[in-house]
Scaffold this motif. Structure first.
Motif, mmCIF file in Angstrom:
data_model
loop_
_atom_site.group_PDB
_atom_site.id
_atom_site.type_symbol
_atom_site.label_atom_id
_atom_site.label_comp_id
_atom_site.label_asym_id
_atom_site.label_seq_id
_atom_site.Cartn_x
_atom_site.Cartn_y
_atom_site.Cartn_z
ATOM 1 N N GLN A 153 84.614 13.836 53.909
ATOM 2 C CA GLN A 153 84.063 14.316 55.179
ATOM 3 C C GLN A 153 84.587 13.497 56.356
ATOM 4 O OE1 GLN A 153 79.918 14.172 53.890
ATOM 5 N NE2 GLN A 153 79.778 16.400 54.047
ATOM 6 N N THR B 258 79.066 21.190 47.889
ATOM 7 C CA THR B 258 78.036 21.811 47.055
ATOM 8 C C THR B 258 77.572 20.781 46.044
ATOM 9 O OG1 THR B 258 79.180 23.937 47.300
ATOM 10 C CG2 THR B 258 77.527 23.769 45.557
ATOM 11 N N ARG C 272 93.973 23.724 52.499
ATOM 12 C CA ARG C 272 92.689 23.647 51.815
ATOM 13 C C ARG C 272 92.765 22.507 50.803
ATOM 14 N NH1 ARG C 272 89.616 28.681 48.680
ATOM 15 N NH2 ARG C 272 87.491 27.849 48.870
ATOM 16 N N ARG D 276 79.427 17.254 42.495
ATOM 17 C CA ARG D 276 79.572 18.078 43.693
ATOM 18 C C ARG D 276 80.976 18.660 43.766
ATOM 19 N NH1 ARG D 276 76.704 14.217 47.115
ATOM 20 N NH2 ARG D 276 75.820 13.795 45.060
ATOM 21 N N GLU E 118 76.281 28.517 42.992
ATOM 22 C CA GLU E 118 77.548 28.883 43.629
ATOM 23 C C GLU E 118 78.666 29.117 42.612
ATOM 24 O OE1 GLU E 118 77.802 29.523 46.830
ATOM 25 O OE2 GLU E 118 75.661 29.088 47.039
ATOM 26 N N ASP F 171 85.092 20.949 49.564
ATOM 27 C CA ASP F 171 86.026 22.002 49.966
ATOM 28 C C ASP F 171 86.353 21.830 51.454
ATOM 29 O OD1 ASP F 171 87.513 24.309 50.287
ATOM 30 O OD2 ASP F 171 85.993 25.661 49.474
ATOM 31 N N THR G 292 86.930 21.565 58.597
ATOM 32 C CA THR G 292 85.606 21.809 58.042
ATOM 33 C C THR G 292 85.536 21.232 56.634
ATOM 34 O OG1 THR G 292 86.206 23.956 57.088
ATOM 35 C CG2 THR G 292 85.386 23.940 59.362
ATOM 36 N N CYS G 293 84.363 20.787 56.229
ATOM 37 C CA CYS G 293 84.183 20.231 54.896
ATOM 38 C C CYS G 293 82.820 20.667 54.367
ATOM 39 C CB CYS G 293 84.278 18.710 54.921
ATOM 40 S SG CYS G 293 84.132 17.931 53.283
ATOM 41 N N ASN G 294 82.849 21.516 53.363
ATOM 42 C CA ASN G 294 81.618 21.973 52.721
ATOM 43 C C ASN G 294 81.463 21.273 51.376
ATOM 44 O OD1 ASN G 294 80.920 23.923 54.759
ATOM 45 N ND2 ASN G 294 82.567 25.221 53.964
#
Length: 455
Positions: free
Chosen positions: A166, A179, A270, A204, A187, A207, A175-177
């Motif tokens: 991040q 999970t 990505r 986790r 998901e 992405d 952007t950094c998602n």
């Protein structure tokens, strides 16, 4: 590691005289007799990394280059020369100047999180023709890999690896998602969850996305096993000793992504990192468990110590869903690759011969070596399972790196050009500019490969 050891010119810098072996005799003939006699009496032959202090009123240092200048030619000097400020005498080409400055920066690296160094590194005046932006970008990215790998798991588990990702994303406006935990099941990352669920630091999926969607799609995937006990098929203590490095693939993917973003290459980038700790607890996956995967294939767990390919199966399936123009994964995956090629040669697999040849050429030209191994399809049947779509290990003890790559290939869309790097991520012994511990390999070659696709 940064460019802090590279400074602006000052008047009283100590001269570094760099000489190739082929030029030594001619150089000696141009020197005064005392210097010529001194060099000969000391047995200086201009071998790579040889260093000799020259006599005279003005201090100077003679170093050997061997046959050529590369990024390691000056890398041993920052920590072997006495503290002070140095300058390189003589003319360098633009590329030589850039590599000399980069080598100095790489050689200045020290992992200081837990222990203060006993001395400062020597400083170098920036070579006038060096590409400072490239040196800063490359040095910072190499340092990121080394720092992440060198940090022990008590300070770099899955959550901290996500924090590092991040931070990189924030630096470049990406952007950094992330999970986390049981949300992985919601998901549809079941294999990542199965491998990491036994750890107190929850698994986790990281992405990162950056760049214009209209540009070529480049996706990087990195194995983020922050520590690998082997699971219930537990490793012996000797095999577990440096398993903090098992997230080296993630470190490489993040660092290469950083290089791309820092250079503002016109690509749609990505970076996908499945981050887990392969721990032991009552809810750990067991041998012969059957796991679900994102792609819908079922996998029988032949060995819980072959966990990296399991988490990568979900990540690769995710990566292929938006059909990238190029997919690259990094993983500290198999001991078999190290047995075959040793620690300095990552094993490269590719599903496209022209792509593989292109990367091999980039590796040669950047001095960033690797070696291609085959995706030998005749071996694929050895991954069959009687009760699932496939097993995560083969039915024999041979060709472990190839079997791992063949397993992962099952989760890659055949239409997507794919490179898999089975790398070590570690220096077992110190060399000039390459201290013992975490190490990055093939970033320079892969950056060149990606840059060629940027438009």
């Amino acid at each position: 590691m940064s460019t802090d050891s590279l400074i602006e010119p000052i008047d009283d810098a100590i001269a570094i005289v760099a000489v190739r072996k082929s030029e030594l005799a001619a150089w000696q003939q141009q020197q005064a007799e005392p210097i010529r006699a001194w060099v000969i009496s000391c047995g200086f032959e201009a071998e790579a990394h040889a260093v000799l202090r020259l006599p005279g009123d003005k201090p100077a240092v003679l170093i050997g280059l061997g046959d050529t200048i590369d990024r390691w030619s000056f890398a041993g000097l920052p920590q072997s020369l006495p503290e002070g400020v140095y300058r390189i005498d003589g003319e360098l080409t633009d590329e030589e100047a850039t590599q000399a400055a980069l080598g100095w920066a790489l050689g200045s690296y020290r992992f200081t999180r837990y222990k203060k160094p006993s001395r400062d590194v020597a400083q170098l005046i920036w070579p006038s023709k060096a590409d400072r932006a490239q040196v800063a970008r490359d040095a910072a990215s190499m340092a990121l890999v080394r720092d992440l790998i060198n940090t022990p798991t008590n300070d770099l588990g899955p959550s901290q690896l996500a924090d590092a990702a991040q931070a990189v994303a924030k630096e470049f406006g990406a952007t950094c998602n992330v999970t986390v935990g049981d949300a992985l099941l919601t998901e549809n990352y079941p294999a990542v969850h199965a491998v990491g669920r036994a750890a107190t630091n929850a698994p986790r999926l990281i992405d990162i996305a950056w760049g214009n969607a209209a540009h070529p799609k480049i996706t990087l995937v990195g194995k983020g096993v922050c520590f690998d006990t082997g699971g219930l098929d537990i490793k012996p203590s000797s095999g577990m000793l440096i398993m903090k490095k098992d997230m080296g693939g993630a470190a490489h993917a993040l660092a290469l992504g950083r290089m791309v973003m820092a250079a503002k290459l016109p690509v749609r980038l990505r970076v996908i990192i499945p981050a887990v700790e392969n721990a032991i607890a009552g809810n750990a996956m067991r041998p012969l468990d059957v796991l679900q995967t994102r792609k819908g294939l079922t996998v029988e767990v032949g060995n819980t110590d072959a966990e990296g390919r399991l988490i990568l199966s979900d990540a690769l399936a995710l990566a292929c869903e938006d059909k990238p123009d190029l997919l690259i994964d990094f993983a500290t995956l198999t001991g078999a690759a190290r047995v075959a090629l040793g620690p300095d040669l990552p094993a490269m697999f590719a599903n496209d011969d022209a792509l593989a040849a292109e990367l091999e050429n980039d590796a040669r030209e950047t001095g960033d070596p690797l070696w291609r191994l085959p995706l030998h399809s005749a071996y694929a049947k050895d991954l069959d399972s009687k009760i699932a779509d496939l097993n995560n290990i083969s039915s024999n003890g041979f060709a472990g790196a190839i079997y791992a790559a063949l397993f992962m290939q099952r989760f890659v869309d055949p239409a997507v050009k794919w490179i898999h790097l089975d790398t070590y991520g570690w220096n077992s012994k110190a060399r000039p500019g390459r201290p013992e511990g975490g190490e990055a390999r093939n970033l320079f070659a892969l950056y060149r490969l990606i840059a060629r696709r940027a438009k």
